[in-house]
Design a protein around this motif. Structure first.
Motif, short mmCIF file in Angstrom:
data_model
loop_
_atom_site.label_atom_id
_atom_site.label_comp_id
_atom_site.label_asym_id
_atom_site.label_seq_id
_atom_site.Cartn_x
_atom_site.Cartn_y
_atom_site.Cartn_z
N GLU A 151 -5.26 -2.97 -4.36
CA GLU A 151 -5.77 -4.20 -4.83
C GLU A 151 -4.45 -4.89 -5.67
OE1 GLU A 151 -9.31 -5.16 -6.74
OE2 GLU A 151 -10.63 -5.08 -5.02
N ASP A 152 -4.38 -6.31 -5.01
CA ASP A 152 -2.96 -7.16 -5.64
C ASP A 152 -2.19 -6.30 -5.51
OD1 ASP A 152 -4.18 -9.02 -7.19
OD2 ASP A 152 -6.00 -7.66 -7.21
N ALA A 153 -1.57 -5.98 -4.40
CA ALA A 153 -0.49 -4.92 -4.22
C ALA A 153 0.66 -6.18 -4.00
CB ALA A 153 -0.37 -3.66 -3.53
N ARG A 170 -2.25 -3.35 -8.02
CA ARG A 170 -1.59 -3.89 -8.89
C ARG A 170 0.36 -3.05 -9.00
NH1 ARG A 170 -5.93 -3.99 -11.64
NH2 ARG A 170 -5.29 -2.69 -13.11
N PHE A 171 0.17 -2.65 -7.77
CA PHE A 171 1.63 -1.88 -7.63
C PHE A 171 2.23 -2.84 -7.28
CE2 PHE A 171 3.80 0.44 -3.77
CZ PHE A 171 4.75 1.11 -4.65
N SER A 217 6.41 19.86 4.30
CA SER A 217 5.70 19.19 2.85
C SER A 217 4.11 18.34 2.94
CB SER A 217 6.48 18.16 2.25
OG SER A 217 7.30 18.03 1.54
N LEU A 218 3.25 19.34 2.86
CA LEU A 218 1.50 19.22 3.27
C LEU A 218 0.91 18.56 2.45
CD1 LEU A 218 0.92 23.30 4.80
CD2 LEU A 218 2.25 20.98 5.90
N GLY A 219 1.67 18.19 1.72
CA GLY A 219 1.09 17.27 0.26
C GLY A 219 0.93 15.77 1.03
N ALA A 220 1.16 15.05 -0.21
CA ALA A 220 1.02 13.54 0.00
C ALA A 220 2.04 12.98 -1.48
CB ALA A 220 0.37 12.91 0.58
N VAL A 221 2.26 11.82 -1.95
CA VAL A 221 2.02 11.48 -3.24
C VAL A 221 0.86 10.47 -3.68
CG1 VAL A 221 3.65 9.27 -4.56
CG2 VAL A 221 4.79 10.65 -2.52
N THR A 222 0.33 10.50 -4.97
CA THR A 222 -0.45 9.63 -5.66
C THR A 222 0.34 8.82 -6.66
OG1 THR A 222 -1.80 11.37 -5.48
CG2 THR A 222 -2.85 9.40 -6.37
N LEU A 223 0.13 7.69 -6.24
CA LEU A 223 0.66 6.83 -8.16
C LEU A 223 -0.67 6.07 -8.30
CD1 LEU A 223 3.24 4.67 -6.16
CD2 LEU A 223 3.17 7.16 -7.07
N GLY A 224 -0.66 5.89 -9.55
CA GLY A 224 -1.98 5.43 -10.32
C GLY A 224 -2.21 3.44 -10.38
N ASP A 225 -2.61 2.93 -11.23
CA ASP A 225 -3.12 1.56 -11.34
C ASP A 225 -1.12 1.03 -11.97
OD1 ASP A 225 -5.39 2.09 -9.90
OD2 ASP A 225 -6.40 1.63 -11.58
N ASP A 226 -0.95 0.32 -11.74
CA ASP A 226 0.21 -0.29 -12.63
C ASP A 226 1.71 0.06 -12.61
OD1 ASP A 226 -1.76 -2.49 -13.99
OD2 ASP A 226 -2.53 -1.36 -14.64
N VAL A 227 1.58 0.64 -11.81
CA VAL A 227 2.88 1.65 -10.83
C VAL A 227 4.07 0.59 -10.54
CG1 VAL A 227 4.04 3.71 -10.31
CG2 VAL A 227 2.05 3.75 -10.93
N GLU A 228 5.00 0.70 -11.12
CA GLU A 228 6.12 -0.45 -10.62
C GLU A 228 7.26 0.92 -10.46
OE1 GLU A 228 7.70 -3.92 -12.14
OE2 GLU A 228 5.50 -4.46 -13.36
#
Length: 364
Positions: A151-153, A170-171, A217-228
């Motif tokens: 939410e709120d990206a 909040r990305f 690359s079989l994996g992906a990317v994970t970003l947490g909350d409030d990352v900029e």
């Protein structure tokens, strides 16, 4: 949009005095502030600029003699930069992205957009994408299949979100960032020159031809909350497991995060930082511009690395690092002092040699 001094003080949780009904529409440096602007002078060294400008209200340090400066109102900020953060949030109108989905955007029918999402022109959103409520997506952004965004990206012009990327709430993503590109991972059929040098620390049995085979690359990317992430940041997908950025971490422009990297919470990585594949970065780590981190090493919690520091080996928690290669800050300072003494030392040694060593025929 104009705000009263009272509204600004309440938003900042700060004390204010004078005519609190004065309205200001922007912030300004003291010397260039007009009557419609809030002059920013949170340190006494900026007080002289008040007299050069025409401001009637200012954001000042606690205890400032605002009346003596000719002002009609003042807000007092015990911590100036923190007050700046609140003030800029209040006064920043943000990008103009119309509500709803622009008719020139392409959204796959299987995508799920949350309530209140705004999608600009020339955006493409792929199969099975899920985007949270109130997300704002500016023009020319592409979001590939299976991506999940909270939410709120706020995703600005030209950003690229790759397949299966997962992003928290909040990305904030600045223009041109690429999240989820393939990792830079290759292997040679036989032992490569790089592998041999790593084992022998510089010796090579022979130099031979070699070719590179891609590892996908079989994996992906994970970003947490409030990352900029800043403009033109690149975060590569993991080879098998995801590349991970912890909640609250901020990446400046042109930062590169390699495949499989794990970055902790609330880190601050400044412009042109590069972190090589499979490195692990702890929580609250700060790296100045152009820092580099070797692959497969660990940087502990609360490490601070000054600009252009190159970290080649594990760094313990709490260490302050400088230099190339990275050493403790106090060691680096002593090394630099020693370097500056070298010309003087060389002259002294030459003088001693002339006095002690016998003269050669060339000297006679």
């Amino acid at each position: 949009m104009a705000h009263t001094i009272r509204e600004i003080a309440v938003a900042l949780g700060a004390e204010a005095e004078g005519d609190l009904d004065i309205r200001v529409s922007r912030a300004s440096e003291p010397q260039s502030a007009g009557p419609e602007a809030l002059a920013l002078a949170m340190d006494p060294k900026y007080a002289g600029g008040i007299a050069q400008g025409r401001a009637v209200a200012a954001l000042l340090w606690p205890g400032a003699d605002w009346r003596g400066m000719g002002l009609r109102a003042a807000i007092f900020a015990p911590r100036g930069r923190l007050a700046m953060a609140g003030l800029t949030v209040l006064m920043d109108p943000g990008p103009e992205i119309a509500a709803g989905v622009h008719p020139m955007a392409i959204v796959d029918p299987s995508a799920d957009l949350g309530a209140g999402a705004a999608v600009g022109p020339f955006v493409t959103i792929g199969r099975g994408v899920r985007i949270g409520a109130r997300a704002r997506i500016a023009s020319h952004v592409s979001i590939a299949e299976g991506a999940v965004i909270g939410e709120d990206a706020l995703i600005l012009q030209g950003a690229r979100i790759g397949a299966r990327v997962t992003i928290g709430d909040r990305f904030i993503c600045q223009p041109g960032a690429v999240i989820g590109a393939d990792g830079f991972s290759f292997v040679t059929p036989e032992k490569s020159g790089v592998e041999e040098i790593r084992e022998t620390l510089g010796e090579r049995s022979e130099i031979r031809r070699q070719s590179w085979t891609r590892i996908h690359s079989l994996g992906a990317v994970t970003l947490g909350d409030d990352v900029e992430v800043g403009a033109n940041v690149c975060i590569d997908r993991g080879t098998i497991r995801d590349t991970v950025i912890g909640s609250g971490t901020k990446l400046d422009n042109l930062v590169h995060i390699g495949h499989n990297v794990q970055v902790g919470r609330d880190c601050l990585l400044c412009g042109q930082v590069g972190i090589a594949g499979s490195a692990r970065i702890g929580d609250r780590v700060v790296m100045g511009g152009q820092c580099g981190v070797n692959d497969n090493i660990f940087v502990g919690d609360d490490v601070i690395a000054g600009g252009a520091t190159k970290i080649f080996t594990n760094a313990p928690a709490g260490r302050v690092l400088l230099g190339y290669p990275a050493v403790k800050m106090e060691t680096h300072v002593e090394m630099q002092k020693a370097l500056r003494r070298l010309p003087r030392l060389a002259a002294k040694v030459a003088e001693i040699e002339r006095a002690v060593l016998p003269k050669t025929s060339a000297d006679e």
